[in-house]
Design an enzyme around this catalytic site. Sequence first.
Site, PDB file in Angstrom:
ATOM      1  N   ASP A 174     -30.040  21.622  33.047  1.00 32.81           N
ATOM      2  CA  ASP A 174     -31.499  21.505  32.986  1.00 32.81           C
ATOM      3  C   ASP A 174     -31.830  20.134  32.411  1.00 32.81           C
ATOM      4  OD1 ASP A 174     -32.722  23.927  33.925  1.00 32.81           O
ATOM      5  OD2 ASP A 174     -31.908  24.956  32.184  1.00 32.81           O
ATOM      6  N   ARG A 182     -31.152  17.925  28.169  1.00 35.93           N
ATOM      7  CA  ARG A 182     -29.878  18.203  27.501  1.00 35.93           C
ATOM      8  C   ARG A 182     -29.085  16.909  27.257  1.00 35.93           C
ATOM      9  NH1 ARG A 182     -32.251  23.032  27.029  1.00 35.93           N
ATOM     10  NH2 ARG A 182     -31.988  24.424  28.820  1.00 35.93           N
ATOM     11  N   ARG A 247     -44.267  20.224  31.362  1.00 40.54           N
ATOM     12  CA  ARG A 247     -43.203  20.178  32.365  1.00 40.54           C
ATOM     13  C   ARG A 247     -43.748  20.105  33.791  1.00 40.54           C
ATOM     14  NH1 ARG A 247     -40.176  25.503  31.044  1.00 40.54           N
ATOM     15  NH2 ARG A 247     -38.669  24.708  32.558  1.00 40.54           N
ATOM     16  N   LYS A 277     -38.632  24.673  40.850  1.00 41.51           N
ATOM     17  CA  LYS A 277     -38.873  25.909  40.113  1.00 41.51           C
ATOM     18  C   LYS A 277     -40.312  25.940  39.621  1.00 41.51           C
ATOM     19  CE  LYS A 277     -36.919  23.816  35.920  1.00 41.51           C
ATOM     20  NZ  LYS A 277     -35.808  23.824  34.951  1.00 41.51           N
ATOM     21  N   HIS A 278     -40.892  27.094  39.339  1.00 43.10           N
ATOM     22  CA  HIS A 278     -40.359  28.467  39.337  1.00 43.10           C
ATOM     23  C   HIS A 278     -41.153  29.240  40.374  1.00 43.10           C
ATOM     24  CE1 HIS A 278     -40.015  26.703  35.264  1.00 43.10           C
ATOM     25  NE2 HIS A 278     -38.872  27.350  35.171  1.00 43.10           N
ATOM     26  N   HIS A 290     -39.362  34.003  29.215  1.00 46.43           N
ATOM     27  CA  HIS A 290     -38.167  34.037  28.371  1.00 46.43           C
ATOM     28  C   HIS A 290     -38.215  35.243  27.437  1.00 46.43           C
ATOM     29  CE1 HIS A 290     -38.033  29.789  29.586  1.00 46.43           C
ATOM     30  NE2 HIS A 290     -36.735  29.860  29.350  1.00 46.43           N
ATOM     31  N   ASP A 363     -33.969  32.571  38.446  1.00 46.06           N
ATOM     32  CA  ASP A 363     -34.066  32.014  37.110  1.00 46.06           C
ATOM     33  C   ASP A 363     -33.044  32.765  36.256  1.00 46.06           C
ATOM     34  OD1 ASP A 363     -34.890  30.580  34.918  1.00 46.06           O
ATOM     35  OD2 ASP A 363     -37.015  31.077  35.113  1.00 46.06           O
TER      36      ASP A 363
END
Length: 436
Positions: A174, A182, A247, A277-278, A290, A363
């Site tokens: 990601d 990351r 995002r 996504k998503h 989440h 996902d």
Amino acid sequence: MGQGHRNTRSMAVVICLAVLLLVDIVLAAVLAVQDGTKKNPSGKEEDIVEETGGDNRDFGNTWDISGEGAGENTSAEEPPDSSADDRVEKLLAGMDLKQKVAQMFMVTPEALTGYSKVTAAGEVTKQCFIRYPVGGVIYMAGNLIDTEQTRIMLSNMQDYSVEYLGFPVFLGVDEEGGTVARIAGNRAFGVEDVGNISEIGASGNCDLAYQAGSTIGAYLSALGFNLDFAPVADVWSNKKNTVVKYRSPGSDPELVRDMVIAQIEGFKEQGILCAVKHFPGHGSTSEDSHNGAAVVERTLQELFECDLIPFKGAVQAGVPFVMVGHLSLPKVVEDDVPAVFSKEIITDILRGELGFDGIVITDALDMGAVTDYYSSAQAAVMAVAAGADMLLMPEDFVAAYEGVLNAVQRGELTQERIDESVRRILKVKLEMADMP
């Protein structure tokens, strides 16, 4: 017996013990040389692989995949005029059901090995991959220490797949920039953070979106990644939505579409596959999937007039992956299951209406919107039945994997359904590897 005989026997014993000691020394030296090939320049294996809390898996029943078909790298034997479809069918014919089902999973290195932290791909990873030759591995911040460690880890992982299967493994991360980075979020890598795509979207300049995709793609490719779970194609239409606030490129669906297409082009030119996504759009929700169920209170017509516009553009631009979210759409889907488990959303709308024939990936299946209601096996089977090709990060990988196998064996899922997904996976992998 006389003294001479006793002395002779004693001498023989001493000689035998000396020979055994010499053999032990030689054997230890050989093993040390072999083990040294797994270590980094510092000579300390723990510097490149930290594996704690392993589950002591028994590898006595690993598959023999060194024979005909998928277990033998036959790509170099293909004739120059062999079509991509022919190569896919040949690989598919050489795989058994277990290998096919394993290809439908993308998991963390911890889920693959059963260890609590993995920062290298060594012998343990190799043996686990032989047993479960997954289609992809996704790496989190904890797996990524610095440039050299990451390159070695990914290179080894890729070597295992090519050696045992004859085709690549997806190595994903990601990396959106800004709040989700990351690599760029770790100073040890020394790369540019392109920042939040919301700021780029606010500029209205698609060239900046292209540059962001190209920048991220360049440093990911240099590290050995081939897949990024980006860009975000959600239209931020609910100002209370903090999940995709920074995002998403913005609230204008046409602008979001153009930004997404520009990013895809930037990634593509650097050799990085991307996953929009998503689907079918997380921008109008108030909840975070989440932590639990997220609800989209839109009709199908409203989706086509807003949320689906960027995804349609991405499909037309040739995006190889679409990630389906854990979004409930009560005004679209009668049984109100999350989109990731809905045949209407995946097969009818994404495949049928938008014409997408690439890889549909879920996902992460370890998120609250799934784990609060379904077991790992249930979630995996439901997603495949709905039309998903790859299952991302089930809470219990082995249970999910066995759940799909058992569903095929009892007729709940057909072999043809599995083959359909694996064909798509192999097609993208062959294109990615540019195999002759």
